[in-house]
Motif scaffolding. Structure first.
Motif, mmCIF file in Angstrom:
data_model
loop_
_atom_site.group_PDB
_atom_site.id
_atom_site.type_symbol
_atom_site.label_atom_id
_atom_site.label_comp_id
_atom_site.label_asym_id
_atom_site.label_seq_id
_atom_site.Cartn_x
_atom_site.Cartn_y
_atom_site.Cartn_z
ATOM 1 N N PRO A 48 0.808 -1.223 0.000
ATOM 2 C CA PRO A 48 0.000 0.000 0.000
ATOM 3 C C PRO A 48 0.843 1.276 0.000
ATOM 4 O O PRO A 48 0.331 2.343 -0.343
ATOM 5 N N MET A 49 2.111 1.169 0.357
ATOM 6 C CA MET A 49 2.995 2.325 0.359
ATOM 7 C C MET A 49 3.583 2.521 -1.042
ATOM 8 O O MET A 49 4.239 1.626 -1.584
ATOM 9 N N PHE A 53 7.809 -2.341 -2.490
ATOM 10 C CA PHE A 53 7.362 -3.662 -2.931
ATOM 11 C C PHE A 53 7.709 -4.724 -1.898
ATOM 12 O O PHE A 53 8.759 -4.668 -1.264
ATOM 13 N N GLU A 54 6.798 -5.671 -1.764
ATOM 14 C CA GLU A 54 7.050 -6.823 -0.896
ATOM 15 C C GLU A 54 7.745 -7.904 -1.702
ATOM 16 O O GLU A 54 7.337 -8.232 -2.815
ATOM 17 N N VAL A 55 8.792 -8.472 -1.127
ATOM 18 C CA VAL A 55 9.510 -9.591 -1.729
ATOM 19 C C VAL A 55 9.357 -10.774 -0.782
ATOM 20 O O VAL A 55 9.766 -10.706 0.379
ATOM 21 N N PHE A 62 10.481 -9.355 2.808
ATOM 22 C CA PHE A 62 11.411 -8.232 2.707
ATOM 23 C C PHE A 62 10.712 -7.137 1.910
ATOM 24 O O PHE A 62 9.693 -7.371 1.260
ATOM 25 N N TYR A 63 11.284 -5.955 1.960
ATOM 26 C CA TYR A 63 10.708 -4.840 1.207
ATOM 27 C C TYR A 63 11.822 -4.167 0.410
ATOM 28 O O TYR A 63 12.975 -4.098 0.839
ATOM 29 N N THR A 64 11.455 -3.679 -0.778
ATOM 30 C CA THR A 64 12.436 -3.053 -1.651
ATOM 31 C C THR A 64 11.792 -1.948 -2.473
ATOM 32 O O THR A 64 10.558 -1.849 -2.559
ATOM 33 N N GLU A 75 9.142 -4.631 9.823
ATOM 34 C CA GLU A 75 7.682 -4.659 9.801
ATOM 35 C C GLU A 75 7.118 -3.386 9.197
ATOM 36 O O GLU A 75 7.607 -2.291 9.468
ATOM 37 N N LEU A 76 6.086 -3.561 8.370
ATOM 38 C CA LEU A 76 5.409 -2.437 7.736
ATOM 39 C C LEU A 76 4.128 -2.162 8.511
ATOM 40 O O LEU A 76 3.257 -3.024 8.627
#
Length: 243
Positions: A48-49, A53-55, A62-64, A75-76
């Motif tokens: 949503p941000m 992106f979520e991996v 993970f996020y990138t 954590e998001l």
């Protein structure tokens, strides 16, 4: 003339889809080249941000950014909705279809009418499991499917065998976990214990106790009787609404 707007809308949707696939490919390529441990990514999807992106690798998140230049492990949080989006996502990924549980490889503890159901994976050497078992004495009208899950030590396997091979598994289990009494040595076919371990590996059950409720919700770790009651009520509501 309404055909033209429809065609334009379809073209726009196609362009967005192609762009999303290209972006995912770019992220996969960049991360695999720069971080060898991320060469087998199961899923890439937008969060949503914007721009994040979520991996997903298995159940690890993970996020990138869109180029794979940065990786965040953490954590998001949606501060507006006051929700931990990472926890919510992991809960969905680790949910277990209750109907898929191999109940033949568990023994049952029935209290009261036994209408509510929960499956628990436990190691006889687990101190948290002993605390959980004592708390569960305060939960009524429930059927517990107890999966012996000896992962802590070789002694855990021996104790699990003795319990599984006892004439009265429930009494043997409660002797050991609640009354701190040793269970006499016994032998029988323990292939069920090996299947439990294989099932746990498949679903990444890495600690004990691990609880699985009728709605598929999984809870790692010991929780008190009040929390068990809350989860059982939620599972009953979810199961009823799904009918």
């Amino acid at each position: 003339m309404k055909l033209i707007p429809a065609l334009l809308a379809a073209a726009g949707t196609l362009a967005l889809t192609v762009s999303a696939h290209a972006q995912e490919a770019d992220i996969r390529k960049a991360l695999a080249e720069r971080i060898p441990q991320m060469d087998k990514i199961d899923e890439v999807r937008p969060t949503p941000m914007k721009g994040l992106f979520e991996v997903r690798i298995g159940t690890d998140l993970f996020y990138t950014d869109a180029k794979g230049n940065y990786v965040i492990q953490g954590e998001l949080i949606d501060t507006k909705a006051r929700r931990n989006l990472t926890e919510d996502r992991i809960a969905k990924l680790t949910a277990v279809d209750f109907a898929a549980l191999p109940l033949k490889d568990a023994f049952t503890i029935v209290r009261g009418d036994g209408k509510r159901k929960v499956a628990v994976f436990e190691d006889p050497n687990c101190g948290y499991c002993k605390r959980f078992e004592r708390d569960m004495q305060n939960v009524d009208n429930v059927t517990v499917y107890l999966f012996l899950y000896p992962i802590l030590s070789p002694d855990s396997a021996e104790k699990s065998r003795n319990i599984w091979c006892s004439k009265d598994r429930v009494a043997a289990w409660q002797d050991m976990m609640i009354r701190d009494k040793a269970v006499p040595a016994a032998s029988c076919d323990t292939s069920a214990l090996q299947r439990n371990l294989a099932f746990g590996r498949q679903y990444k059950i890495t600690g004990t106790p691990t609880l699985i409720f009728a709605n598929g919700t999984r809870v790692p770790g010991a929780i008190g009787a009040a929390e068990v009651e809350k989860r059982l009520a939620e599972a009953s509501t979810d199961t009823a609404s799904a009918r």
